[in-house]
Design a protein around this motif. Structure first.
Motif, short mmCIF file in Angstrom:
data_model
loop_
_atom_site.label_atom_id
_atom_site.label_comp_id
_atom_site.label_asym_id
_atom_site.label_seq_id
_atom_site.Cartn_x
_atom_site.Cartn_y
_atom_site.Cartn_z
N GLU A 176 -33.18 28.32 5.80
CA GLU A 176 -33.20 27.56 7.04
C GLU A 176 -32.01 26.61 6.99
O GLU A 176 -31.87 25.83 6.03
CB GLU A 176 -34.51 26.80 7.20
N PRO A 177 -31.13 26.66 7.98
CA PRO A 177 -29.87 25.91 7.93
C PRO A 177 -30.02 24.43 7.59
O PRO A 177 -29.20 23.88 6.84
CB PRO A 177 -29.31 26.10 9.35
N ASN A 178 -31.05 23.77 8.13
CA ASN A 178 -31.21 22.33 7.88
C ASN A 178 -31.48 22.02 6.42
O ASN A 178 -31.18 20.91 5.96
CB ASN A 178 -32.34 21.77 8.75
N ASN A 179 -32.04 22.97 5.69
CA ASN A 179 -32.35 22.76 4.28
C ASN A 179 -31.16 23.03 3.37
O ASN A 179 -31.17 22.64 2.19
CB ASN A 179 -33.51 23.65 3.85
N PHE A 180 -30.13 23.70 3.91
CA PHE A 180 -28.97 24.06 3.10
C PHE A 180 -27.69 23.78 3.90
O PHE A 180 -26.98 24.71 4.31
CB PHE A 180 -29.04 25.54 2.71
N PRO A 181 -27.38 22.50 4.13
CA PRO A 181 -26.25 22.16 5.02
C PRO A 181 -24.90 22.66 4.50
O PRO A 181 -24.05 23.07 5.31
CB PRO A 181 -26.30 20.63 5.08
N HIS A 182 -24.67 22.61 3.19
CA HIS A 182 -23.38 23.07 2.66
C HIS A 182 -23.27 24.59 2.78
O HIS A 182 -22.19 25.11 3.13
CB HIS A 182 -23.22 22.65 1.20
N LEU A 183 -24.36 25.28 2.51
CA LEU A 183 -24.33 26.74 2.67
C LEU A 183 -24.12 27.12 4.13
O LEU A 183 -23.39 28.08 4.43
CB LEU A 183 -25.64 27.35 2.16
N GLN A 184 -24.73 26.37 5.04
CA GLN A 184 -24.56 26.67 6.46
C GLN A 184 -23.11 26.46 6.89
O GLN A 184 -22.56 27.25 7.66
CB GLN A 184 -25.50 25.82 7.32
N SER A 185 -22.50 25.40 6.37
CA SER A 185 -21.09 25.15 6.67
C SER A 185 -20.22 26.28 6.14
O SER A 185 -19.30 26.75 6.83
CB SER A 185 -20.65 23.82 6.05
N TRP A 186 -20.54 26.75 4.92
CA TRP A 186 -19.80 27.88 4.34
C TRP A 186 -19.99 29.14 5.19
O TRP A 186 -19.03 29.87 5.44
CB TRP A 186 -20.26 28.13 2.91
N ILE A 187 -21.23 29.40 5.60
CA ILE A 187 -21.49 30.58 6.43
C ILE A 187 -20.66 30.53 7.71
O ILE A 187 -20.05 31.53 8.11
CB ILE A 187 -23.00 30.68 6.77
N ASN A 188 -20.60 29.37 8.34
CA ASN A 188 -19.81 29.23 9.57
C ASN A 188 -18.33 29.52 9.29
O ASN A 188 -17.67 30.21 10.07
CB ASN A 188 -19.97 27.83 10.15
N ASN A 189 -17.81 28.97 8.19
CA ASN A 189 -16.41 29.20 7.83
C ASN A 189 -16.16 30.67 7.50
O ASN A 189 -15.14 31.25 7.90
CB ASN A 189 -16.02 28.32 6.64
N PHE A 190 -17.08 31.25 6.75
CA PHE A 190 -16.94 32.64 6.32
C PHE A 190 -16.90 33.58 7.52
O PHE A 190 -16.08 34.51 7.59
CB PHE A 190 -18.10 33.00 5.39
N LYS A 191 -17.76 33.33 8.49
CA LYS A 191 -17.84 34.19 9.67
C LYS A 191 -16.60 34.08 10.56
O LYS A 191 -16.36 34.96 11.39
CB LYS A 191 -19.09 33.84 10.49
N GLN A 192 -15.82 33.03 10.38
CA GLN A 192 -14.62 32.85 11.19
C GLN A 192 -13.38 33.50 10.58
O GLN A 192 -12.33 33.57 11.23
CB GLN A 192 -14.35 31.35 11.43
N VAL A 193 -13.49 33.97 9.34
CA VAL A 193 -12.36 34.66 8.71
C VAL A 193 -12.17 36.00 9.42
O VAL A 193 -13.11 36.77 9.59
CB VAL A 193 -12.62 34.88 7.20
N ALA A 194 -10.93 36.27 9.84
CA ALA A 194 -10.67 37.42 10.70
C ALA A 194 -11.16 38.73 10.10
O ALA A 194 -11.82 39.53 10.78
CB ALA A 194 -9.17 37.52 11.01
N ILE A 195 -10.86 38.98 8.82
CA ILE A 195 -11.24 40.27 8.23
C ILE A 195 -12.76 40.40 8.08
O ILE A 195 -13.27 41.52 7.95
CB ILE A 195 -10.56 40.48 6.85
N ILE A 196 -13.46 39.28 8.13
CA ILE A 196 -14.92 39.32 8.05
C ILE A 196 -15.50 39.62 9.42
O ILE A 196 -16.26 40.58 9.60
CB ILE A 196 -15.49 38.00 7.50
N LYS A 197 -15.15 38.80 10.41
CA LYS A 197 -15.78 38.96 11.73
C LYS A 197 -15.39 40.26 12.41
O LYS A 197 -16.10 40.72 13.31
CB LYS A 197 -15.47 37.76 12.62
#
Length: 220
Positions: A176-197
């Protein structure tokens, strides 16, 4: 002579996508061969006669198996756009967290393969592992190795896409994003990498696949 690179993978294997992401990051041209794991091809059985699984990278006719081994092979064979840190200590830390993730993957899949009390226990165990990854592996960094994507991020990339789908199919809440704020921030960053998305499986198709698999497990 032009290099020949083939990747044998299967939907919706996160391990196959690891290799796709690494090849894309390195700008390596390759041929992708989709395998039906319920009816494995002779090529798959020939290239990986021991585990008989994907992914398999075939480079100039030579097969390499196991996704994390393939990732290191790609890094060593094509040094452009490096995914490992140059510093030996930082590289050793990266290898540790990749191995940690591999050692713990089965704990996450237990939330999908277990039922009733055993599933509840598996869910709690998975949450503890996520907390370790967040607090001791990631911290407040943009990516696991700093400001740019690396092999740790690719190895943990399934957390950004597959975990949400798997927990929905299994009817539990591990992440659940609220329980893992740093992981959620990483997920958001990861999904924005062109070769990923640009290279992710269709979520609806994945959910349908895992729901069908879950129904089969519960029916046993």
């Amino acid at each position: 002579m032009e290099e020949q690179v083939k990747l044998f993978g299967a939907f919706p294997s996160p391990f196959s996508y690891r290799v796709i992401w690494a090849l894309k990051h390195k700008n390596i041209s390759y041929e992708y061969i989709e395998e039906d794991l319920s009816n494995k091809s002779q090529h798959l059985l020939t290239y990986n006669p021991i585990n008989k699984m994907v992914p398999i990278l075939v480079h100039n006719g030579k097969p390499i198996v196991e996704s994390t081994i393939i990732l290191e092979y790609i890094e060593e064979t094509w040094p452009q756009n490096p995914l490992f840190p140059k510093d030996p200590y930082e590289k050793a830390k990266a290898r540790f967290w990749i191995k940690f993730g591999e050692d713990k993957n089965s704990k996450f899949y237990q939330i999908f393969h277990k039922i009733r009390e055993e599933q509840v226990k598996a869910t709690e165990n998975a949450k503890k592992i996520l907390k370790i990854i967040e607090e001791q592996g990631l911290g407040d960094k943009k990516f696991f190795s700093g400001d740019t994507i690396g092999l740790i991020d690719i190895a943990f990339g399934w957390l950004a896409f597959w975990l949400e789908v798997i927990q929905e199919a299994a009817g539990v809440k591990v992440y659940e994003p609220n329980n893992f704020p740093h992981l959620q921030s990483w997920i958001n960053n990861f999904k924005q990498v062109a070769i990923i998305k640009e290279n992710i499986p269709n979520r609806d198709a994945m959910l349908d696949y895992f729901k069908r698999r879950r129904e089969m497990i519960v029916a046993l």
